[in-house]
Design an enzyme around this catalytic site. Structure first.
Site, PDB file in Angstrom:
ATOM      1  N   TYR A  25     -27.071 -17.353 -53.647  1.00  0.00           N
ATOM      2  CA  TYR A  25     -27.561 -17.758 -54.977  1.00  0.00           C
ATOM      3  C   TYR A  25     -28.871 -17.030 -55.285  1.00  0.00           C
ATOM      4  O   TYR A  25     -29.069 -16.502 -56.384  1.00  0.00           O
ATOM      5  CB  TYR A  25     -27.767 -19.277 -55.021  1.00  0.00           C
ATOM      6  CG  TYR A  25     -28.474 -19.756 -56.268  1.00  0.00           C
ATOM      7  CD1 TYR A  25     -27.869 -19.669 -57.519  1.00  0.00           C
ATOM      8  CD2 TYR A  25     -29.763 -20.286 -56.200  1.00  0.00           C
ATOM      9  CE1 TYR A  25     -28.521 -20.092 -58.668  1.00  0.00           C
ATOM     10  CE2 TYR A  25     -30.429 -20.718 -57.339  1.00  0.00           C
ATOM     11  CZ  TYR A  25     -29.805 -20.620 -58.571  1.00  0.00           C
ATOM     12  OH  TYR A  25     -30.458 -21.026 -59.701  1.00  0.00           O
ATOM     13  N   SER A 107     -38.926 -25.576 -62.063  1.00  0.00           N
ATOM     14  CA  SER A 107     -37.757 -25.324 -62.908  1.00  0.00           C
ATOM     15  C   SER A 107     -37.141 -26.644 -63.393  1.00  0.00           C
ATOM     16  O   SER A 107     -37.147 -27.646 -62.669  1.00  0.00           O
ATOM     17  CB  SER A 107     -36.712 -24.561 -62.081  1.00  0.00           C
ATOM     18  OG  SER A 107     -35.458 -24.574 -62.720  1.00  0.00           O
ATOM     19  N   TYR A 130     -35.566 -25.638 -70.015  1.00  0.00           N
ATOM     20  CA  TYR A 130     -34.379 -25.086 -70.658  1.00  0.00           C
ATOM     21  C   TYR A 130     -34.066 -25.953 -71.866  1.00  0.00           C
ATOM     22  O   TYR A 130     -34.136 -27.184 -71.771  1.00  0.00           O
ATOM     23  CB  TYR A 130     -33.183 -25.112 -69.706  1.00  0.00           C
ATOM     24  CG  TYR A 130     -33.163 -23.968 -68.720  1.00  0.00           C
ATOM     25  CD1 TYR A 130     -33.230 -22.652 -69.162  1.00  0.00           C
ATOM     26  CD2 TYR A 130     -33.065 -24.198 -67.360  1.00  0.00           C
ATOM     27  CE1 TYR A 130     -33.204 -21.597 -68.261  1.00  0.00           C
ATOM     28  CE2 TYR A 130     -33.035 -23.148 -66.451  1.00  0.00           C
ATOM     29  CZ  TYR A 130     -33.104 -21.856 -66.911  1.00  0.00           C
ATOM     30  OH  TYR A 130     -33.072 -20.811 -66.034  1.00  0.00           O
ATOM     31  N   THR A 156     -37.886 -20.974 -71.238  1.00  0.00           N
ATOM     32  CA  THR A 156     -37.033 -19.823 -70.901  1.00  0.00           C
ATOM     33  C   THR A 156     -36.081 -19.538 -72.047  1.00  0.00           C
ATOM     34  O   THR A 156     -35.382 -20.434 -72.529  1.00  0.00           O
ATOM     35  CB  THR A 156     -36.237 -20.103 -69.614  1.00  0.00           C
ATOM     36  OG1 THR A 156     -37.173 -20.283 -68.555  1.00  0.00           O
ATOM     37  CG2 THR A 156     -35.317 -18.943 -69.262  1.00  0.00           C
ATOM     38  N   ARG A 165     -22.540 -14.732 -61.798  1.00  0.00           N
ATOM     39  CA  ARG A 165     -22.871 -14.202 -60.462  1.00  0.00           C
ATOM     40  C   ARG A 165     -21.661 -14.470 -59.588  1.00  0.00           C
ATOM     41  O   ARG A 165     -21.337 -15.626 -59.278  1.00  0.00           O
ATOM     42  CB  ARG A 165     -24.107 -14.886 -59.887  1.00  0.00           C
ATOM     43  CG  ARG A 165     -25.376 -14.722 -60.737  1.00  0.00           C
ATOM     44  CD  ARG A 165     -25.693 -16.004 -61.440  1.00  0.00           C
ATOM     45  NE  ARG A 165     -26.706 -15.857 -62.492  1.00  0.00           N
ATOM     46  CZ  ARG A 165     -27.702 -16.706 -62.641  1.00  0.00           C
ATOM     47  NH1 ARG A 165     -27.854 -17.735 -61.834  1.00  0.00           N
ATOM     48  NH2 ARG A 165     -28.523 -16.540 -63.633  1.00  0.00           N
ATOM     49  N   LYS A 252     -40.689 -17.191 -71.813  1.00  0.00           N
ATOM     50  CA  LYS A 252     -40.185 -16.402 -70.671  1.00  0.00           C
ATOM     51  C   LYS A 252     -38.848 -15.750 -71.006  1.00  0.00           C
ATOM     52  O   LYS A 252     -37.982 -16.390 -71.605  1.00  0.00           O
ATOM     53  CB  LYS A 252     -40.007 -17.348 -69.467  1.00  0.00           C
ATOM     54  CG  LYS A 252     -39.402 -16.705 -68.230  1.00  0.00           C
ATOM     55  CD  LYS A 252     -39.448 -17.661 -67.050  1.00  0.00           C
ATOM     56  CE  LYS A 252     -38.971 -17.012 -65.777  1.00  0.00           C
ATOM     57  NZ  LYS A 252     -37.524 -16.825 -65.721  1.00  0.00           N
ATOM     58  N   HIS A 276     -34.857 -12.121 -65.966  1.00  0.00           N
ATOM     59  CA  HIS A 276     -34.380 -13.222 -65.134  1.00  0.00           C
ATOM     60  C   HIS A 276     -33.956 -12.714 -63.743  1.00  0.00           C
ATOM     61  O   HIS A 276     -32.959 -13.146 -63.180  1.00  0.00           O
ATOM     62  CB  HIS A 276     -33.208 -13.926 -65.829  1.00  0.00           C
ATOM     63  CG  HIS A 276     -33.181 -15.408 -65.619  1.00  0.00           C
ATOM     64  ND1 HIS A 276     -33.626 -16.311 -66.546  1.00  0.00           N
ATOM     65  CD2 HIS A 276     -32.761 -16.153 -64.570  1.00  0.00           C
ATOM     66  CE1 HIS A 276     -33.465 -17.537 -66.083  1.00  0.00           C
ATOM     67  NE2 HIS A 276     -32.950 -17.472 -64.876  1.00  0.00           N
TER      68      HIS A 276
END
Ligand code: GLV
Length: 387
Positions: A25, A107, A130, A156, A165, A252, A276
């Site tokens: 990750y 976060s 977020y 963000t 991913r 960001k 990111h």
């Protein structure tokens, strides 16, 4: 105790000690990982300008970021699932940052909650938000950050939809990990991680569980993102959040000069030039190669910070010399955390500080705040290549 001389040493230990799912990750970019690779390889295209016969005593890496004093301009970036890299990982990282005198950013997708960090630290930390469709959740998160004494909101902007991913899908990434046979076999080879994890109660998304309504699968960052992140996020919605928060605001995920100008017009206290960590738009340019253009675009109307690709003090020096007022590290501190817990984050910060300090000396610079483009040798096509 192993001898740690570089961020790479921490990364090697980290890989041995943390389950594959969480290593992957951290160590992934999206799709082909081109941007993820460019972030680091573009740093190595820049060279430092060696100077001699300059008094190198009285050096200082001290600076400020959004008016806050820092022992070096290197903040810990918000990293999702940090508490899966190591039990209570966000608390440990925040404590290391506090002891070192640099900002810690929590976060939204953390394992430890805003309240957990506030209870285990004394320095104000920064909270990364977020924007979700559920305004009630967003407003409550802002309020929780205020109550916790957070001194900046980091909004963000580059992850309203998730860049894929591949490894996360193949590994079935979740917090906590599902007890499938491959996971059990892999975790059995990481005994310290497993024992520590069994001893903490913080094993799911602490900012979300108990605070969010109507989410199908709270263990999966992917399903949460798909279901909850607001794809309509635009400047009007950002303004709503700015007004609701009322404190220092950092935007960001800016990678374009036009967006940077917009953010400066908007009155952001700082922007973070970032892709990111190469985890979102694969095929985008590296953050360091966009930095000079963005610095020129905003002038001194807002502070420019950068992340994506910093793995050493030399990298920090290069970013500062290209005009960043501050930098953020993500993977570099996660390697330390996974390798050695809080001590590992302190080691990561110390490695970077020493590299920055010695490199400044050898460039003939006494103060990190004096760094500028003169201290670098920049290839002709460094920024022009993508015009
Ligand atoms: C979340 O921020 C991620 O990059 O996974």
């Amino acid at each position: 105790m192993p001898v740690i001389t570089s961020i790479d040493d921490l990364k090697r230990l980290y890989k041995r000690r943390v389950p594959k799912m969480f290593y992957d990750y951290c160590e992934s970019g999206s799709y082909t990982e081109q941007t993820f690779r460019d972030n680091t390889s573009d740093f190595s295209r820049l060279r430092l300008r060696q100077r001699v016969a300059v008094d190198m005593t009285g050096r200082s890496t001290q600076s400020t970021m959004i008016g806050q004093s820092v022992t070096m301009p290197v903040a810990l970036a918000p990293v999702g699932m940090t508490g899966m890299q190591c039990a209570d990982g966000e608390i440990k990282a925040a404590r290391a940052a506090e002891a070192f005198g640099v900002p810690f950013t929590l976060s939204t997708m953390s394992i430890c909650s805003i309240e957990d960090i506030a209870a285990h630290t004394t320095a104000p930390f920064w909270f990364q938000l977020y924007v979700m469709k559920d305004e009630g959740f967003v407003d409550a998160a802002i309020e929780r950050a205020r109550v916790a004494g957070c001194s900046a909101l980091v909004l963000t902007l580059d992850l309203q939809i998730l860049g894929q991913r591949h490894k996360d899908l193949k590994n079935g990434l979740s917090a906590p990990p599902r007890l499938t046979l491959p996971n059990i076999l892999n975790i059995a080879t990481k005994p310290k991680w497993a024992v520590d994890m069994l001893q903490t109660k913080r094993r799911s998304f602490g900012n979300i569980v108990g605070h969010a309504k109507g989410v199908g699968d709270l263990s999966s960052l992917m399903s949460w993102t798909n279901e909850q992140f607001d794809p309509q996020l635009d400047w009007t919605k950002i303004a709503r959040i700015r007004d609701k928060w009322g404190g220092k605001l950092i935007l960001k995920g800016i990678l374009d000069a036009e967006d940077a100008r917009r953010a400066a017009d908007f009155g952001a206290d700082a922007i973070i030039v970032s892709n990111h960590g190469g985890r979102q738009l694969d095929g985008a340019v590296s953050a360091i190669s966009m930095l000079p253009q963005i610095v020129r675009a905003v002038g001194d109307r807002t502070e420019v910070h950068m992340d994506s690709g910093i793995r050493s003090g030399q990298d920090v020096l290069k970013a500062l010399a290209l005009g960043a007022k501050g930098t953020f590290i993500g993977r570099s501190f996660i390697y330390g955390l996974g390798a050695m817990g809080q001590e590992g984050v302190s080691r990561a910060l110390e490695v970077i500080r020493k590299e920055l300090d010695i490199s400044m000396a050898l460039c003939g610079v006494q103060k990190a705040t004096d760094l500028n483009r003169q201290h670098l040798l920049v290839p002709d096509d460094f920024e022009g290549a993508w015009a």
